[in-house]
Scaffold this motif. Structure first.
Motif, mmCIF file in Angstrom:
data_model
loop_
_atom_site.group_PDB
_atom_site.id
_atom_site.type_symbol
_atom_site.label_atom_id
_atom_site.label_comp_id
_atom_site.label_asym_id
_atom_site.label_seq_id
_atom_site.Cartn_x
_atom_site.Cartn_y
_atom_site.Cartn_z
ATOM 1 N N ALA A 76 0.819 -1.212 0.000
ATOM 2 C CA ALA A 76 0.000 0.000 0.000
ATOM 3 C C ALA A 76 0.853 1.263 0.000
ATOM 4 O O ALA A 76 0.410 2.319 -0.461
ATOM 5 C CB ALA A 76 -0.931 -0.007 1.207
ATOM 6 N N GLU A 77 2.071 1.167 0.547
ATOM 7 C CA GLU A 77 2.982 2.323 0.537
ATOM 8 C C GLU A 77 3.588 2.552 -0.837
ATOM 9 O O GLU A 77 3.903 3.685 -1.203
ATOM 10 C CB GLU A 77 4.094 2.096 1.556
ATOM 11 N N LEU A 78 3.755 1.475 -1.600
ATOM 12 C CA LEU A 78 4.471 1.560 -2.871
ATOM 13 C C LEU A 78 3.556 1.720 -4.076
ATOM 14 O O LEU A 78 3.993 2.201 -5.128
ATOM 15 C CB LEU A 78 5.338 0.314 -3.074
ATOM 16 N N HIS A 79 2.299 1.306 -3.953
ATOM 17 C CA HIS A 79 1.406 1.270 -5.104
ATOM 18 C C HIS A 79 0.111 2.016 -4.801
ATOM 19 O O HIS A 79 -0.174 2.383 -3.664
ATOM 20 C CB HIS A 79 1.106 -0.182 -5.492
ATOM 21 N N ASN A 80 -0.679 2.227 -5.849
ATOM 22 C CA ASN A 80 -1.986 2.839 -5.719
ATOM 23 C C ASN A 80 -2.833 2.029 -4.727
ATOM 24 O O ASN A 80 -3.048 0.833 -4.910
ATOM 25 C CB ASN A 80 -2.657 2.849 -7.102
ATOM 26 N N LYS A 81 -3.294 2.674 -3.676
ATOM 27 C CA LYS A 81 -4.046 1.959 -2.637
ATOM 28 C C LYS A 81 -5.342 1.372 -3.173
ATOM 29 O O LYS A 81 -5.852 0.369 -2.642
ATOM 30 C CB LYS A 81 -4.303 2.885 -1.451
ATOM 31 N N LYS A 82 -5.912 1.974 -4.201
ATOM 32 C CA LYS A 82 -7.130 1.428 -4.796
ATOM 33 C C LYS A 82 -6.847 0.062 -5.410
ATOM 34 O O LYS A 82 -7.628 -0.883 -5.246
ATOM 35 C CB LYS A 82 -7.678 2.385 -5.860
ATOM 36 N N ILE A 126 -5.598 2.733 7.538
ATOM 37 C CA ILE A 126 -4.897 3.738 8.340
ATOM 38 C C ILE A 126 -3.963 4.578 7.460
ATOM 39 O O ILE A 126 -3.851 5.798 7.624
ATOM 40 C CB ILE A 126 -4.135 3.051 9.488
ATOM 41 N N GLY A 127 -3.301 3.922 6.500
ATOM 42 C CA GLY A 127 -2.459 4.657 5.567
ATOM 43 C C GLY A 127 -3.269 5.621 4.730
ATOM 44 O O GLY A 127 -2.857 6.770 4.492
ATOM 45 N N VAL A 190 -16.099 5.081 -5.726
ATOM 46 C CA VAL A 190 -15.837 5.919 -4.555
ATOM 47 C C VAL A 190 -14.381 5.896 -4.118
ATOM 48 O O VAL A 190 -13.815 6.929 -3.745
ATOM 49 C CB VAL A 190 -16.743 5.474 -3.376
ATOM 50 N N PHE A 191 -13.753 4.731 -4.166
ATOM 51 C CA PHE A 191 -12.396 4.599 -3.628
ATOM 52 C C PHE A 191 -11.425 5.419 -4.466
ATOM 53 O O PHE A 191 -11.367 5.284 -5.688
ATOM 54 C CB PHE A 191 -11.972 3.121 -3.642
ATOM 55 N N PRO A 192 -10.633 6.290 -3.833
ATOM 56 C CA PRO A 192 -9.752 7.178 -4.589
ATOM 57 C C PRO A 192 -8.487 6.484 -5.070
ATOM 58 O O PRO A 192 -7.967 5.572 -4.430
ATOM 59 C CB PRO A 192 -9.399 8.265 -3.569
ATOM 60 N N ALA A 193 -8.004 6.926 -6.226
ATOM 61 C CA ALA A 193 -6.661 6.542 -6.642
ATOM 62 C C ALA A 193 -5.679 7.370 -5.837
ATOM 63 O O ALA A 193 -5.891 8.559 -5.612
ATOM 64 C CB ALA A 193 -6.472 6.805 -8.136
ATOM 65 N N THR A 194 -4.618 6.756 -5.350
ATOM 66 C CA THR A 194 -3.606 7.483 -4.584
ATOM 67 C C THR A 194 -2.266 7.358 -5.293
ATOM 68 O O THR A 194 -2.007 6.354 -5.968
ATOM 69 C CB THR A 194 -3.476 6.917 -3.157
ATOM 70 N N PRO A 195 -1.406 8.350 -5.157
ATOM 71 C CA PRO A 195 -0.119 8.298 -5.853
ATOM 72 C C PRO A 195 0.725 7.121 -5.393
ATOM 73 O O PRO A 195 0.693 6.743 -4.211
ATOM 74 C CB PRO A 195 0.552 9.632 -5.471
ATOM 75 N N ALA A 196 1.453 6.529 -6.317
ATOM 76 C CA ALA A 196 2.405 5.479 -5.952
ATOM 77 C C ALA A 196 3.495 6.079 -5.078
ATOM 78 O O ALA A 196 3.811 7.264 -5.157
ATOM 79 C CB ALA A 196 3.009 4.849 -7.201
ATOM 80 N N GLY A 197 4.112 5.226 -4.263
ATOM 81 C CA GLY A 197 5.073 5.707 -3.279
ATOM 82 C C GLY A 197 6.498 5.814 -3.761
ATOM 83 O O GLY A 197 7.420 5.594 -2.977
#
Length: 471
Positions: A76-82, A126-127, A190-197
């Protein structure tokens, strides 16, 4: 249409909705696993399993959860959480489906192992909370996530009995499966795309060492009551697990990009991990003792002669107070401060064990002990997460929180197994029931462990610095 990358400054409402979905998923999974506890004899008969093999309904889930949680946190830290969410969701849904369809122990156990990946939803959530919400709102959201977990665990014990009177045990899987599928459908828009880490990578050496070490330790703890705590099998397997975990610690301290950055957060994170272990031990020991006391006939010198439903009702304060106190932890921290609240959260853990000395025939005392344990779980675990969140860089928060949850689970497993062995070692002659002095021994042990958590909390720095956020 894809959801754009999310930050604290953009679309915070979307982040809150995604957190609500993750919290509900965590609630459903905890509800499912706790509903299986009263149904275990029916499941055993349904799949034709032995008493020893049916324990894999829980052992498989525990092992896979302990192994996969830090790994999911790092992904989850390295990739899109979605993307990570839907991969884990797919694995869990497949596991629930397989268990629902199982007619023998092997597919049932495999399904439970797959469901164990669902424990990784907590660090993922939590992240996401820390990445998409302000620091103050994140503390409240973390409390809600912890609270939903506690509430689901107790609610399942209450729901299982009524459901099993009108439905087969398979519906304990089918109903949560339907809820999970519905939540997955809702999560798509609904679930957001998040930037890769960034350019980080998975530390597979650390993953293998941690997985093997936890596997050895947890198998040893699970089988200890059958093997004996002084048996060669237990001692060798436990020693192997400790050696592997020591090797994991050494490797992680040397790695540039470790699976779990043991250096991040410093002293504060180490202390919260120790406290989480102790709280897990003490509260699980209460969780083991209470149903046994409720079920015992008063003629043996203690007990209420109650049913599993009675035990579920007496455990309800644990879930309700755990949920409410977890949600209020952020506000309590503003009143008392981080260190003081962490110390105060350990007091109800100690009190819940100590007060059980008075619970021979008293349902009110049992309910009070349950509620105190809920306060310890709700405030203690949430505050531990909040301290980790404020001490660790955002890009390492998911794996750090996952590691803390694993230590709490290991502490709970150790507390439950030690308590079970103590109770089994001192039985009333001619009965399968433990003596009251055996209960007294586990109350003393849990009280001492809780006092150890208080002593450890005293070493927390008075002022906790916020985590640096790197780009």
């Amino acid at each position: 249409m894809s959801t754009p990358p999310l930050t604290t400054e953009t679309h915070p409402r979307t982040g809150a909705l995604a957190t609500a979905i993750l919290g509900t998923v965590i609630l459903v999974l905890n509800l499912l696993e706790s509903m299986l506890v009263p149904a275990l004899p029916l499941i055993q008969a349904g799949v034709g399993a032995s008493t020893a093999s049916i324990t894999w309904v829980f052992t498989g889930l525990l092992l896979s959860g302990a192994v996969s949680t830090p790994l999911i946190g790092r992904l989850a830290e390295l990739h899109n959480k979605k993307t990570v969410f839907f991969v884990v969701w797919g694995v869990v849904v497949a596991g629930v489906l397989l268990s629902a369809l199982a007619t023998s122990i092997v597919p049932l156990a495999i399904g439970q192992v797959l469901q164990g990946a669902g424990l990784g939803f907590a660090p993922l959530a939590i992240g996401l909370v820390r990445e998409t919400q302000s620091a103050e709102k994140a503390k409240t959201s973390t409390g809600l996530l912890i609270g939903m977990s506690a509430l689901g665990s107790v609610a399942g014990l209450l729901l299982s009995g009524p459901l099993l009177t009108v439905l087969s045990y398979h519906w304990l899987y089918w109903l949560p499966l339907a809820a999970l599928v519905l939540l997955g459908i809702v999560a798509v828009p609904v679930f957001p795309a998040t930037p890769a880490g960034g350019e980080g990578r998975i530390d597979w050496v650390g993953a293998v060492l941690l997985s093997a070490g936890l596997f050895a330790v947890l198998i040893a703890l699970t089988e200890a009551p059958a093997w004996g705590w002084s048996s060669a099998q237990f001692l060798l397997l436990a020693a192997l697990g400790v050696v592997l975990l020591a090797a994991f610690t050494t490797a992680e301290l040397k790695m540039e990009q470790p699976l779990v950055d043991l250096r991040a957060g410093g002293k504060a994170v180490i202390i919260t991990c120790v406290v989480a272990f102790a709280v897990g031990w003490a509260t699980y020991a209460v969780y083991v003792a209470l149903p046994t006391i409720v079920a015992a006939p008063p003629s043996v010198g203690y007990g209420l002669g109650g049913t599993p439903t009675t035990a579920g009702l007496l455990l309800l304060p644990l879930g309700v107070l755990g949920a409410v106190s977890a949600a209020l932890t952020g506000r309590l921290e503003r009143i008392f401060g981080s260190k003081t609240l962490m110390i105060l959260s350990c007091l109800p853990v100690v009190a819940s064990s100590a007060i059980l000395f008075l619970a021979r025939h008293d349902a009110a005392v049992l309910a009070l002990a349950s509620g105190l344990a809920g306060l310890g779980i709700g405030i203690g675990l949430t505050q531990a997460m909040n301290i980790v969140s404020s001490s660790v860089p955002v890009e390492r928060l998911a794996s750090a929180s996952g590691f803390l949850l694993v230590l709490r689970q290991v502490g709970g497993t150790l507390g439950a197994q030690v308590s079970g062995s103590v109770l089994a070692g001192g039985l009333i002659e001619g009965t399968p029931l433990p003596t009251w002095s055996s209960f007294g021994a586990i109350f003393w042990i849990s009280t001492v462990v809780g006092l150890g958590a208080i002593a450890t909390s005293l070493a927390l720095p008075r002022r906790l610095a916020g985590a640096a956020v790197t780009s």
